[in-house]
Design an enzyme around this catalytic site. Structure first.
Site, PDB file in Angstrom:
ATOM      1  N   LEU A 215       0.821  -1.211   0.000  1.00 51.37           N
ATOM      2  CA  LEU A 215       0.000   0.000   0.000  1.00 51.37           C
ATOM      3  C   LEU A 215       0.860   1.269   0.000  1.00 51.37           C
ATOM      4  O   LEU A 215       0.348   2.372  -0.140  1.00 51.37           O
ATOM      5  CB  LEU A 215      -0.943   0.002   1.203  1.00 51.37           C
ATOM      6  CG  LEU A 215      -2.035  -1.069   1.170  1.00 51.37           C
ATOM      7  CD1 LEU A 215      -2.894  -0.999   2.416  1.00 51.37           C
ATOM      8  CD2 LEU A 215      -2.915  -0.900  -0.068  1.00 51.37           C
ATOM      9  N   HIS A 275      -0.871  -8.701   0.049  1.00 50.57           N
ATOM     10  CA  HIS A 275      -0.501  -7.744  -1.003  1.00 50.57           C
ATOM     11  C   HIS A 275      -1.470  -7.793  -2.202  1.00 50.57           C
ATOM     12  O   HIS A 275      -1.969  -6.776  -2.655  1.00 50.57           O
ATOM     13  CB  HIS A 275       0.919  -8.012  -1.507  1.00 50.57           C
ATOM     14  CG  HIS A 275       1.961  -8.019  -0.429  1.00 50.57           C
ATOM     15  ND1 HIS A 275       1.862  -7.245   0.687  1.00 50.57           N
ATOM     16  CD2 HIS A 275       3.138  -8.703  -0.296  1.00 50.57           C
ATOM     17  CE1 HIS A 275       2.926  -7.444   1.467  1.00 50.57           C
ATOM     18  NE2 HIS A 275       3.714  -8.333   0.887  1.00 50.57           N
ATOM     19  N   ARG A 370      -2.109 -14.201  -9.178  1.00 52.23           N
ATOM     20  CA  ARG A 370      -1.064 -15.234  -9.238  1.00 52.23           C
ATOM     21  C   ARG A 370       0.227 -14.696  -8.644  1.00 52.23           C
ATOM     22  O   ARG A 370       0.601 -13.534  -8.857  1.00 52.23           O
ATOM     23  CB  ARG A 370      -0.851 -15.752 -10.655  1.00 52.23           C
ATOM     24  CG  ARG A 370      -0.777 -14.694 -11.683  1.00 52.23           C
ATOM     25  CD  ARG A 370      -0.488 -15.255 -13.056  1.00 52.23           C
ATOM     26  NE  ARG A 370       0.066 -14.158 -13.841  1.00 52.23           N
ATOM     27  CZ  ARG A 370       0.935 -14.275 -14.806  1.00 52.23           C
ATOM     28  NH1 ARG A 370       1.400 -15.458 -15.137  1.00 52.23           N
ATOM     29  NH2 ARG A 370       1.367 -13.224 -15.455  1.00 52.23           N
ATOM     30  N   ASP A 434       1.939   4.904 -23.619  1.00 51.07           N
ATOM     31  CA  ASP A 434       2.816   4.467 -22.549  1.00 51.07           C
ATOM     32  C   ASP A 434       3.232   5.609 -21.620  1.00 51.07           C
ATOM     33  O   ASP A 434       3.776   6.611 -22.078  1.00 51.07           O
ATOM     34  CB  ASP A 434       4.046   3.832 -23.225  1.00 51.07           C
ATOM     35  CG  ASP A 434       5.142   3.510 -22.253  1.00 51.07           C
ATOM     36  OD1 ASP A 434       4.856   3.377 -21.060  1.00 51.07           O
ATOM     37  OD2 ASP A 434       6.287   3.394 -22.704  1.00 51.07           O
TER      38      ASP A 434
HETATM   39  C1  BG6 Z   1       7.037  -9.638   1.601  1.00 53.18           C
HETATM   40  C2  BG6 Z   1       7.087 -11.140   1.515  1.00 53.18           C
HETATM   41  O1  BG6 Z   1       5.865  -9.233   2.258  1.00 53.18           O
HETATM   42  O2  BG6 Z   1       7.060  -9.082   0.300  1.00 53.18           O
HETATM   43  C3  BG6 Z   1       8.327 -11.585   0.747  1.00 53.18           C
HETATM   44  O3  BG6 Z   1       7.125 -11.674   2.831  1.00 53.18           O
HETATM   45  C4  BG6 Z   1       8.388 -10.897  -0.592  1.00 53.18           C
HETATM   46  O4  BG6 Z   1       8.323 -12.990   0.576  1.00 53.18           O
HETATM   47  C5  BG6 Z   1       8.240  -9.385  -0.421  1.00 53.18           C
HETATM   48  O5  BG6 Z   1       9.654 -11.185  -1.164  1.00 53.18           O
HETATM   49  C6  BG6 Z   1       8.170  -8.666  -1.743  1.00 53.18           C
HETATM   50  O6  BG6 Z   1       8.240  -7.296  -1.541  1.00 53.18           O
HETATM   51  P1  BG6 Z   1       8.791  -6.341  -2.689  1.00 53.18           P
HETATM   52  O7  BG6 Z   1       8.541  -4.967  -2.174  1.00 53.18           O
HETATM   53  O8  BG6 Z   1      10.247  -6.666  -2.867  1.00 53.18           O
HETATM   54  O9  BG6 Z   1       8.016  -6.656  -3.915  1.00 53.18           O
END
Ligand code: BG6
Length: 527
Positions: A215, A275, A370, A434
């Protein structure tokens, strides 16, 4: 939320943009303090519990340093590290150093940053140690009003006990106290509810900041602007025009020795339930009554409530195996070769889930989520795929339009559309409109997600934080599936390290109204 700057940032340097942020920050802080007896120079203390751990070292200390370096923190902010190990500030400094990205010309400021740091060793479950911490905080505050922020970079096993002690002995007496918590927020609906009830018995919802760092990402924050500040998109944002929505997260590396932690959670809990679902809510929600954090979160909750719990049939699960032909020795190893992963584990490292939102806007539009580790690339994006053109006059040649919001790497928004091939021809081809940030906003450095979120906590804005009812709805969608996977020991499909994931996922996407033509690839423009 930091107030919006009015003028365009396209031609501004990072320094000019920072000056703008500082200005808005100051007025945001002042707005917030208005009507209280505090003035703008009130001391702030930022306490990091779990100061010796991975998260603190890699993310929290670096973020605090960058905010301090850019003069974005309130004047008179000090930092307290707290953890079990007997360490000094210098030890912490050494642990963090490689992540701090200090430039030679910043050395002086860097020294100043560490001179504002203290470290206290204490256990997480002994009240006496928190009393000592409180004493230290008080002596630093010199009995004037001060605001306290606690960042819980802690293992979940000590969340409850440490928050109880904070509530009992460490609350600010004359200023506010805010608590920042990181996932995992439980393992399923029941454990998450237990944690939420515990926190609610100690703090008000306004004092709690549940971080989902996605976020804090630029393009996730842009979703609302894109949708609700553009007439061009809103009339088509529905089941009449959109065929499917795909939200993807791909990482090109495996567990990297973090398998012990990962295995307890798996990719669904680690990435999808938080996420990706947060992104889905922002893509799918109705327009909120205002930009007030509660109006936004009300809409996010409503969308989640329209999604039925996932069934096994709605998902494809995968686990990576080594690629014997890989050049990199790391890629020759599969998930089960990680010595920290329990033998024979069936934890998925890849998952695709198809969700349906049962409301008037989205009825029957598949939302395909995914995510996976050890895949062929690093990429996170939202792909809105439009329906085929009705009443086609071009002999079935038009490919579907797509609006793609690329979160990382290389933030971009592009629209894939058909155009007449230039020249003496009436053929058509796929092209794109783009907005690539690195080309359009050349001189801008985008702040890291944690920088924005920690600043929001200082400002008291919960817009980009997860409310407890959102969390509870999110768990309702995933809990029956997670329990079934665990109870029935569902075996994930093996996929090779460095591949695109299990082939079955492509089939599932196809069945769910996502067309992959393979005839077109967006090429990131050269800088
Ligand atoms: C974290 C996960 O929340 O987000 C990790 O626990 C993952 O496994 C990471 O690698 C990815 O975050 P970003 O910001 O690098 O995309």
């Amino acid at each position: 939320m930091i107030k919006r700057a009015n003028s365009t940032t396209a031609d501004k340097t990072t320094e000019q943009s920072l000056a703008l942020i500082r200005q808005s920050l100051k007025s945001t802080l002042m707005d917030h303090l208005e009507g209280t007896h505090f003035d703008g120079s009130i001391p702030h203390v930022f306490v990091i519990l779990g100061a010796s751990g991975d998260l603190a070292r890699k993310k929290i200390y670096p973020t605090l340093w960058w905010l301090f370096r850019d003069n974005l923190l309130p004047e008179n902010t000090t930092f307290f590290g707290y953890s079990r190990s007997k360490l000094t500030v210098n030890d912490i400094r050494e642990k963090c150093h490689q992540y701090m990205k200090v430039k030679p010309e910043e050395e002086g400021k860097y020294e100043e940053f560490w001179s504002l740091n203290r470290y206290i060793a204490g256990s997480y479950d002994t009240r006496r140690d928190y009393e000592l911490l409180n004493k230290e905080l008080e002596s630093n505050e010199k009995s004037v009003a001060a605001n306290r922020l606690f960042y819980l970079a802690l293992p979940p096993s000590v969340f409850e006990v440490s928050t109880t002690h904070i509530r009992e002995v460490c609350m600010a007496q004359k200023g506010w106290t805010r608590i920042i918590v990181e996932k995992p927020f439980g393992r399923d609906a029941a454990s998450s509810e237990q944690l939420s009830n515990h926190l609610a018995s100690l703090f008000t919802e306004e004092q709690l900041y549940r971080i989902d760092h996605y976020l804090g990402k630029e393009m996730v924050q842009n979703l609302m602007t894109l949708r609700f500040a553009n007439r061009i998109f809103s009339p088509t944002w529905n089941r009449d025009n959109i065929a499917s929505v795909q939200i993807s997260f791909k990482e090109p590396f495996g567990t990297q020795g973090r398998g012990g932690y990962f295995d307890e959670f798996g990719i669904i809990r680690d990435v999808m339930q938080n996420h990706l679902l947060q992104i889905l809510s922002l893509v799918a929600m109705e327009k909120p009554a205002s930009c007030h954090p509660n109006d936004i979160r009300d809409e996010k909750v409503k969308v989640l409530r329209c999604i039925s719990p996932l069934e096994l049939d709605d998902v494809v699960l995968g686990q990576y195996v080594g690629n014997p032909n890989a050049k990199d020795p790391e890629e020759k190893l599969g998930y089960l070769d990680d010595p920290t992963v329990p033998a024979g584990s069936n934890t998925p490292t890849y998952a695709m889930a198809v969700m349906k939102i049962n409301n008037e806007r989205w009825d029957n539009v598949p939302f395909i989520l995914r995510c996976g580790k050890a895949l062929n690339e690093r990429k996170a994006e939202v792909r809105i795929q439009y329906k085929d053109v009705p009443g086609d006059i071009f002999d079935g040649k038009p490919k579907r339009n797509e609006l793609v919001v690329r979160l990382q790497p290389g933030e971009a928004i592009y629209v894939k559309f058909m155009t007449k091939s230039p020249g003496i021809t009436f053929d058509m081809e796929e092209t794109e409109m783009d907005l690539t940030y690195n080309s359009r906003y050349k001189k801008m450095k985008l702040p890291d997600a944690y920088e924005r979120l920690i600043l929001d906590v200082f400002c008291g804005s919960q817009m980009h934080f997860v409310r407890s009812d959102e969390l509870s709805e999110a768990w309702k969608i995933f809990t029956p599936l997670l329990h079934r996977i665990e109870k029935e020991k569902i075996t994930p499909i093996p996929y090779e390290y460095g591949s695109r994931g299990p082939k079955e996922a492509n089939e599932k996407a196809k069945e769910n109204n996502f067309r992959y033509y393979g005839s077109y690839k967006w090429v990131k423009p050269e800088q």
